[in-house]
Each structure stands twice: as C-alpha cells, then as structure tokens.
Design an enzyme around this catalytic site. Structure first.
Site, short mmCIF file in Angstrom:
data_model
loop_
_atom_site.label_atom_id
_atom_site.label_comp_id
_atom_site.label_asym_id
_atom_site.label_seq_id
_atom_site.Cartn_x
_atom_site.Cartn_y
_atom_site.Cartn_z
N CYS A 51 0.85 -1.20 0.00
CA CYS A 51 0.00 0.00 0.00
C CYS A 51 0.88 1.24 0.00
O CYS A 51 2.00 1.23 0.49
CB CYS A 51 -0.95 0.09 1.20
SG CYS A 51 -1.96 -1.36 1.44
N TRP A 100 -2.86 -2.52 -1.62
CA TRP A 100 -2.57 -3.89 -2.03
C TRP A 100 -3.21 -4.76 -0.95
O TRP A 100 -2.80 -4.75 0.21
CB TRP A 100 -1.07 -4.13 -2.09
CG TRP A 100 -0.72 -5.49 -2.63
CD1 TRP A 100 -0.70 -5.87 -3.94
CD2 TRP A 100 -0.33 -6.65 -1.87
NE1 TRP A 100 -0.33 -7.19 -4.04
CE2 TRP A 100 -0.09 -7.70 -2.79
CE3 TRP A 100 -0.17 -6.91 -0.52
CZ2 TRP A 100 0.31 -8.97 -2.40
CZ3 TRP A 100 0.22 -8.18 -0.13
CH2 TRP A 100 0.46 -9.19 -1.06
#
Ligand code: M6R
Length: 610
Positions: free
Chosen positions: A2, A74
C-alpha cells in the site's frame, strides 16, 4: 504494501494527493481513496481499482481542502472493493486513518472494541485503528496522545496517517515496519510512503524510524516516540529528480528501465572500478573489508529477483574468493532458526530496501551477531539504514513492478564485491585487471543487445499464445533461467519454469511436446557442448526452441527455431548480458497479450508484508 500520502498547507490537497498516489501505485493498485477535512467535516471518496478510476470519480464529486490523506491499496485482509478501500472512519465519522502494514492482533482488538459498541463495516485489519484511537479520544485525550496510546496496544506493522475534524490544523503520522517519510515545504508539509510521491513539491526529507509518531502542522512538526520520548529529526536534502521517475516517452516504465541499463550499470560502477589496481573501491564496505575477506562463510539472503542475483553472487564469490557461500530465501531464513556464526558475513539484497521478509531476516542475523551488509537500490531505505555497512546499487528509481535494471545493477555490485574480496585474498593483479577491464565494456555490450529489440518483439509475437514455457541454463546462467521464467510469469501470466539445463532429463523432459517451448541460455562457454546436447534432446521431442547464443555461434542456428545473438564476455559477467533478451521477450509477450505490464495483477513493487 500500500502507498500512503498526506498533505497540510494552503493549497488544495486533492490534486497533490492524486499525483502522489499515481507515483505510489507501484506499491499496490487494488483500490484507492482520498480523505479530506472541509469545514470541520471529514469527506471521503474511494473506489475499487486504480488511481485513474478514483480520479474519474472525482470529476463528478466536488472535493477540495487544505488537509487530506490518500491511499492506494494492495489487499491483505479483505477483498479489493470499495468498502475495504482506505481511508477508514471511526464510528462517529470524524476521524480518518490510512494504513500500510498488517495489524496482527486485530481480531483481539476488534472483539474488545465491539464489546464497547464499536461497529465495523470492512473486513480489513486496518479498521481497528480509527476505532481504537476513538476509544482514547472519548476519554478526553488529544489526537496525538490517543494515537500514541492506540499504537502501544497494536502488534504488527504500520505506516499510517490520521486526521481528525476537531483538530484540522494537523495530521499525525506513525511508523513501525512500513516505510514513511516527512516532506518539509514552505508553509506546507507532506507525509508519504516514499519520496517519489512528494518529490514534485520538496526535496527536504525526514526519514521516520520505527516507533516514531509525528504531529505535522503546516509550518512545523513535533516528533516523539510511541512512549512519548521527544526526539530530534534530521532534515536530508535528496538529489533524486522528477525526470528519473517519469516514463520519459516510453510506453511503459518496464521498457524504459530495460533500455536504461547501459546507463544504470555505469552508475553502479562509477568511481568504484580501480583499473590499475585490478580491484574495486566500495566506500560503504571500507570499514568492514578486512573482516569480510576473513569471513569463514558468506550468506546471501533476499527475495524474488534479488534472490536470483544472490545466486549469481554465490557463483562469483565461491569461484574467486573461495569463501563458502550460501544463498537463502529471506522468508525461510528468518523462520528456521538458522545457524549463524559471529564470523559469518551476511549480505541482504533488496531493490526497495523495504521488503519485509528481507528486513526481518536482517534483524534476525544482526541479533545473532553476524556482520550484516546491505545491497540496496533505494537510498535511505530500512535495510540500508539497519545494515552495519553496505553498497548502494545506484540503478535509479525502478517503478515497473518487474525488476530489470535493479537486477543487472545488483550483479554489477556483486562482481565489484567479489573483486574487492578476491584481490584482498589470492587473486593476482593480472586477473583482477582483466575482470575490471571486462566490467568496463559491459554497458556498450548491453547497448548492442538492446538493438535487437525489434527482432525479439517478432519472436514474442510467435509465442504470445503458449500456455507454458521452460527456461534452461547451466552454471552462471542457471539463475538467469530462473529470472527469465519469473519475468514471463509475473507480467504475462504464462506458466514458466527455470531449471538447470542438465536437470531437465530428471523430470521436466516429460512435459516436452510441440506446445511446450524452451528458452536455452547457451553462450559459448565451458558448458556449451553439454547444453547443445540438451537442445538436441528437446528437439528430438518436437519442442520449439529459442536460444540466447554467442554472436559468433553459427552452429546453433541449425538446431533451434530462433536465436538471439549477443556479445561474449567472461563467465562471471555473462548473466548481465544474457538476462537482457529475456527481459525484452517477457515484456513484448505481455504487451502483445494486452496486459498491464507495469502493474501486473496481484503484485506490488515493494512487498512490505511478511
Ligand atoms: O525490493 P526487493 O528487491 O527486496 O524485492 C524483492 C522481490 O519482491 C522482487 O524482486 C520481485 O520478485 C520482483 N517483482 C521481480 O520482478
């Protein structure tokens, strides 16, 4: 994984955050979201999928403000959808959190919070953070204190930013195990997972360390630890430029980065090759060079492509330094209680310098007293900072998820390290000089290989629809076979396996038929005749063959379907050349399949979860 970014200042934060998120998309692209405080109210816009979709959504929603946060995800806990996208609210919807990392005790925390009436709407681990902070805010603590108290109950990793509509003059950022930097501007400040997200606005960077919490206002910041100890932070002026992180006219970052390799390799070698002395000068290893040369064993630990570079490093180091060398997946190293002796030297290789498995393995080895050394590309990254000494690869920012120029730079650095140790031990001046001279020729040889781009694209067109591929190489080129197969797998979703060519007859040969092509890495070296026999074996079973061969090899054309001819070099440096056509082959196959080369499904550039 992320990517997170935050802004506070006098400008509208929305375009700044969107541009920052686009830079951070390499960290994940399952969903994206923005949170902004407007007139003492938290507003959120989020979406499944890439930042471009969020940007499109924002065309229909009016959103602006001087304080905001952005997240590109993610997925770890909870499927990629809008509900699981960040930012996450507390129940009263006046506090927003974006988070990168994993909260390992989230189930216990969640159960405890639910007993007090907190309602969870997502499946993420991250959502416990706003509720936990809220549980301290309602007791009358300030936002900063509430974040500190909440984080002292959290187990796991985080890089996070919190904003609160009752304190709209600040954002709180904290780091443990996930990278986070602070960008200092003129009456504006930024927080981001890495500098690429904020480079358009500032080059004044503060690197946050694990356990630190920062209260960021538009004109100053206050840094403390989670346990409330005051800390002084140093501001670093970084040299990275925006040009370095743009596509520069190429269709994809991956192609740009493949094409950049003559230059990135020059940068890896710049000032480090001592041609007259037949050795290398590596400033970052100077203080430990003697200890390194007297190590009884060298271990190399890494993940993915960096692990493949480590395998090549093993061949180089054992051949020339005669120090026993082992290569270990970082994820395995950490969990199997490895034998580590105090006179072992352990190299941790990582492009990003943030890979969670590699970082955890480094910490484990450091605790056991080994000499831990980093080989990293990202300057100031966690692995670089936590290593006792090390070498930067200086490949420049690598944005494409598939690692290309980082790999060849890692090989160059491993060759320089080999030269340094071997010359301190038993390598003669003459041998040292000839390796150093050969290293110098590598960038030009790569330029020559890159001119074969069109030919490789034509070959790619022939093979784009196959379902399986075999990559075979021997000796130094076995790790290249693994790397070629990984490149194809990760961006084209074609199943591919790398094998030592001689192992084929012990099993994989059963797979060979006209539908299973093989790529042979077959330059003219001491294993050439043997690899020709392996080619014959595949041919006899109707397998189609692509060979990466030496430019003066005419014989091979009678045996294979396609050959890609490359210049020769010494064996230890051959992988730096043989991998280039394999990068291009994977790239063109993926493009011809219409796939998103720079952002392959399920992957992220920097894997900061274990
Ligand atoms: O940043 P690192 O070098 O530590 O990353 C390790 C792997 O995640 C990375 O090499 C990965 O395998 C690449 N996607 C390969 O192209």
């Amino acid at each position: 994984m992320c990517g997170i970014v935050g802004y506070i200042g006098d400008k509208n934060c929305v375009p700044i955050l969107i541009n920052g998120l686009k830079r951070l998309e390499y960290r994940g692209y399952d969903s994206a979201g923005l949170g902004v405080i407007i007139n003492h109210e938290c507003r959120v816009v989020k979406n499944k999928g890439q930042v471009a979709l969020l940007e499109k959504k924002l065309e229909e929603v009016s959103l602006s403000g001087n304080l905001g946060i952005g997240h590109t995800r993610w997925a770890t806990h909870g499927v990629p959808n809008e509900i699981n996208a960040h930012p996450h609210f507390n129940s009263s919807k006046n506090l927003l959190v974006i988070h990168n990392g994993i909260i390992e005790n989230y189930q216990t925390l969640k159960a405890g919070l639910q007993k007090f009436g907190y309602k969870f709407i997502s499946d993420t681990d991250s959502e416990v953070i706003p509720h936990l902070i809220d549980s301290f805010l309602i007791k009358g603590h300030s936002l900063f204190k509430s974040v500190q108290l909440a984080l002292s109950e959290v187990e796991g990793t985080y890089g996070l930013i919190v904003i609160y509509d009752e304190e709209p003059d600040r954002m709180i950022a904290a780091r443990k195990g996930s990278p986070l930097v602070l960008g200092i501007g003129d009456k504006e400040n930024f927080v981001a997972s890495d500098v690429s997200a904020i480079l358009a606005h500032t080059k004044q960077i503060v690197y946050l360390e694990d356990g630190e919490v920062v209260e960021v206002f538009k004109d100053h910041f206050i840094a403390k630890t989670v346990l409330d100890k005051e800390i002084e932070k140093e501001v670093h002026e970084i040299t990275m430029t925006l040009d370095e992180i743009d596509k520069g006219g190429f269709a994809h970052f991956m192609l740009k980065e493949i094409m950049e390799q003559p230059e990135s390799i020059c940068n890896s070698m710049r000032g480090r090759l001592l041609l007259d002395k037949g050795t290398s000068k590596l400033g970052g290893l100077e203080s430990v060079a003697d200890r390194l040369a007297s190590s009884s064993r060298i271990i190399i630990s890494a993940c993915g492509t960096s692990w493949h570079a480590g395998l090549v490093g093993e061949y180089m180091l054992e051949q020339f330094t005669r120090i026993p060398t082992e290569v270990e997946y970082a994820s395995e190293f950490r969990y199997r209680n490895p034998v580590v002796n105090k006179d072992d030297a352990i190299f941790f290789i990582s492009q990003s310098g943030e890979t969670a498995d590699t970082l955890a393995a480094l910490r484990e080895a450091k605790d056991k007293g080994a000499l831990v050394l980093g080989i990293c590309n990202a300057v100031g990254s966690s692995i670089a900072r936590e290593s006792i000494a090390g070498v930067y690869t200086h490949a420049g920012p690598e944005i494409g998820v598939a690692s290309t120029k980082a790999f060849t730079s890692q090989l160059v650095v491993l060759a320089l390290i080999t030269l340094l140790i071997a010359r301190k031990k038993n390598m003669s001046l003459v041998d040292g000089k000839s390796i150093a001279e050969e290293l110098k020729t590598i960038p030009d040889k790569i330029s020559k290989i890159l001119k074969l781009n069109d030919t490789i694209e034509e070959i790619a067109a022939e093979f784009k629809d196959v379902k399986n591929f075999l990559y075979l190489g021997r000796g130094y080129n076995f790790p290249v076979a693994l790397e070629g197969a990984l490149k194809l797998k990760e961006i084209s979703y074609i199943h591919a396996e790398g094998y030592p060519a001689a192992e084929m007859k012990h099993g994989p040969i059963a797979l060979i038929d006209e539908n299973m092509p093989a790529v042979f890495i077959a330059p003219k070296d001491s294993t050439y005749e043997k690899i020709i026999s392996n080619i014959e074996e595949i041919k006899a079973r109707k397998g189609r063959i692509i060979a990466i061969a030496s430019e003066n090899d005419d014989k091979i054309d009678n045996l294979v379907d396609y050959s890609i001819k490359i210049p020769d070099t010494i064996r230890m440096l051959m992988p730096i050349l043989t991998v280039i056509p394999l990068q291009l082959l994977a790239y063109h196959i993926a493009v011809k399949k219409g796939l998103n080369v720079d952002q392959p499904r399920n992957l992220a550039k920097s894997v900061t979860v274990e």
